[in-house]
Design a protein around this motif. Structure first.
Motif, mmCIF file in Angstrom:
data_model
loop_
_atom_site.group_PDB
_atom_site.id
_atom_site.type_symbol
_atom_site.label_atom_id
_atom_site.label_comp_id
_atom_site.label_asym_id
_atom_site.label_seq_id
_atom_site.Cartn_x
_atom_site.Cartn_y
_atom_site.Cartn_z
ATOM 1 N N TYR A 201 0.851 -1.187 0.000
ATOM 2 C CA TYR A 201 0.000 0.000 0.000
ATOM 3 C C TYR A 201 0.888 1.238 0.000
ATOM 4 C CZ TYR A 201 1.383 0.392 4.857
ATOM 5 O OH TYR A 201 2.137 0.503 5.994
ATOM 6 N N ALA A 202 0.290 2.370 -0.362
ATOM 7 C CA ALA A 202 0.949 3.668 -0.229
ATOM 8 C C ALA A 202 -0.127 4.710 0.038
ATOM 9 C CB ALA A 202 1.739 4.021 -1.480
ATOM 10 N N SER A 203 0.263 5.770 0.741
ATOM 11 C CA SER A 203 -0.668 6.846 1.074
ATOM 12 C C SER A 203 -0.046 8.177 0.705
ATOM 13 C CB SER A 203 -0.997 6.814 2.574
ATOM 14 O OG SER A 203 -1.823 7.898 2.938
ATOM 15 N N ILE B 62 -7.302 4.337 9.446
ATOM 16 C CA ILE B 62 -8.362 5.014 8.701
ATOM 17 C C ILE B 62 -9.692 4.400 9.103
ATOM 18 C CG2 ILE B 62 -9.322 5.431 6.409
ATOM 19 C CD1 ILE B 62 -6.414 5.345 5.383
ATOM 20 N N GLU B 63 -10.530 5.180 9.765
ATOM 21 C CA GLU B 63 -11.809 4.654 10.233
ATOM 22 C C GLU B 63 -12.756 4.383 9.079
ATOM 23 O OE1 GLU B 63 -13.657 6.910 13.294
ATOM 24 O OE2 GLU B 63 -11.892 6.891 14.613
ATOM 25 N N ASN B 64 -12.834 5.330 8.140
ATOM 26 C CA ASN B 64 -13.685 5.130 6.973
ATOM 27 C C ASN B 64 -13.129 5.909 5.797
ATOM 28 O OD1 ASN B 64 -14.878 7.861 7.253
ATOM 29 N ND2 ASN B 64 -15.861 6.957 9.044
ATOM 30 N N ALA B 65 -13.509 5.470 4.608
ATOM 31 C CA ALA B 65 -12.977 6.061 3.385
ATOM 32 C C ALA B 65 -13.968 5.871 2.261
ATOM 33 C CB ALA B 65 -11.640 5.407 3.013
ATOM 34 N N VAL C 260 -5.293 -2.911 5.440
ATOM 35 C CA VAL C 260 -4.535 -1.688 5.143
ATOM 36 C C VAL C 260 -5.142 -0.497 5.876
ATOM 37 C CG1 VAL C 260 -3.903 -0.067 3.318
ATOM 38 C CG2 VAL C 260 -3.671 -2.531 2.933
ATOM 39 N N MET C 261 -6.463 -0.397 5.851
ATOM 40 C CA MET C 261 -7.118 0.700 6.574
ATOM 41 C C MET C 261 -6.762 0.659 8.057
ATOM 42 S SD MET C 261 -10.883 0.717 4.727
ATOM 43 C CE MET C 261 -11.499 2.161 5.617
#
Length: 268
Positions: A37-39, A109-112, A103-104
């Motif tokens: 993954y990447a952000s 990350i709670e939501n996306a 990954v979240m």
């Protein structure tokens, strides 16, 4: 002049635009696989999920516009694709959806919002149905939710150019660079037999959804897009003229405008 690569000559030769530099990238070990993954950027999170046989680099034209619009953008290589590994189990969309949740969790990350392309769209829809508390909305581009939604396969020069690029990328990125033929066979088996959502299943999807269909999609029937838009509560149908299954590469500005327009309508 707006960028066009309608015949995918540039994509075959060079790929999409390079992914931006980031210090937030790596692998998460999850359920027999190492998922890359990447952000990038900050703000309301958007997860981009690529199509079958591809990798996150296929989103190269989408990432910077999303960052510029104030979003955190996360890309994930699906298990067995790109930089991610897999075990010997068959592919399933549910299994790949669970990788996205891992990954979240890693990135807290709670939501996306989920923007999915082809197989990635199916993964996004599975997440929207099974984990609506984690999903703000699904931008569902160029995919089916039951096998009746696909056209009979016809090889075209555009498809061949895309496949050529995928072949090169797999050899360059994969931990098993010599296993491309087995990879194609395994992904193809999943695509022929999944997903199998019924009208009842579609009616239970409670997150905002945009069904996005290209005028010249080589794989997905237009009437299937209409069917999904009718049976998913509140879903919007977005039609992209002049492009095919590869719209994010062919005319990025058009696809990006549709995506940003959808993201502007959903709560972060």
């Amino acid at each position: 002049m707006e960028f066009h690569d309608d015949e995918l000559y540039r994509f075959e030769a060079e790929g999409a635009a390079p992914l931006p530099q980031t210090e937030t990238e790596g692998h998460v070990d999850h359920d027999g696989a190492r998922i890359w993954y990447a952000s990038y950027g900050s703000g309301a999170a958007v997860i981009l999920l690529h199509g079958g046989l591809g990798n996150s680099g296929n989103w190269g034209y989408q990432i910077t516009p999303l960052i510029d619009a104030g979003h955190q953008v996360i890309v994930v290589d699906s298990r067995g694709h790109g930089r991610s590994t897999r075990d010997e189990r068959p592919y399933t969309y549910e299994l790949m959806a669970s990788d996205v949740l891992a990954v979240m969790d890693r990135l807290k990350i709670e939501n996306a919002a989920i923007a999915g392309w082809s197989d990635g769209a199916c993964i996004g829809m599975v997440l929207g149905k099974t984990h609506p508390e984690r999903v703000c909305g699904v931008f569902f581009f160029a995919c089916n939710m039951d096998p009746s939604g696909t056209k009979e396969f016809v090889a075209t020069p555009i498809i061949e150019r895309c496949f050529s690029r995928h072949t090169k990328d797999y050899a360059a990125l994969s931990a098993t660079p010599d296993a491309f033929d087995a990879f194609v066979e395994a992904v193809g088996l999943m695509q022929r037999t999944e997903p199998n959502y019924t009208i009842t299943d579609l009616g239970e999807i409670g997150v905002p959804v945009a069904i996005v269909q290209s005028e010249h999609d080589e794989f997905i029937k237009r009437e299937h897009a209409d069917y999904l838009a009718r049976h998913i509560p509140g879903a919007k149908l977005i039609l992209l003229p002049g492009v095919s299954h590869f719209a994010p590469l062919q005319r990025p500005a058009q696809l990006n405008a549709a995506l940003l327009g959808f993201l502007a309508t959903i709560p972060a």
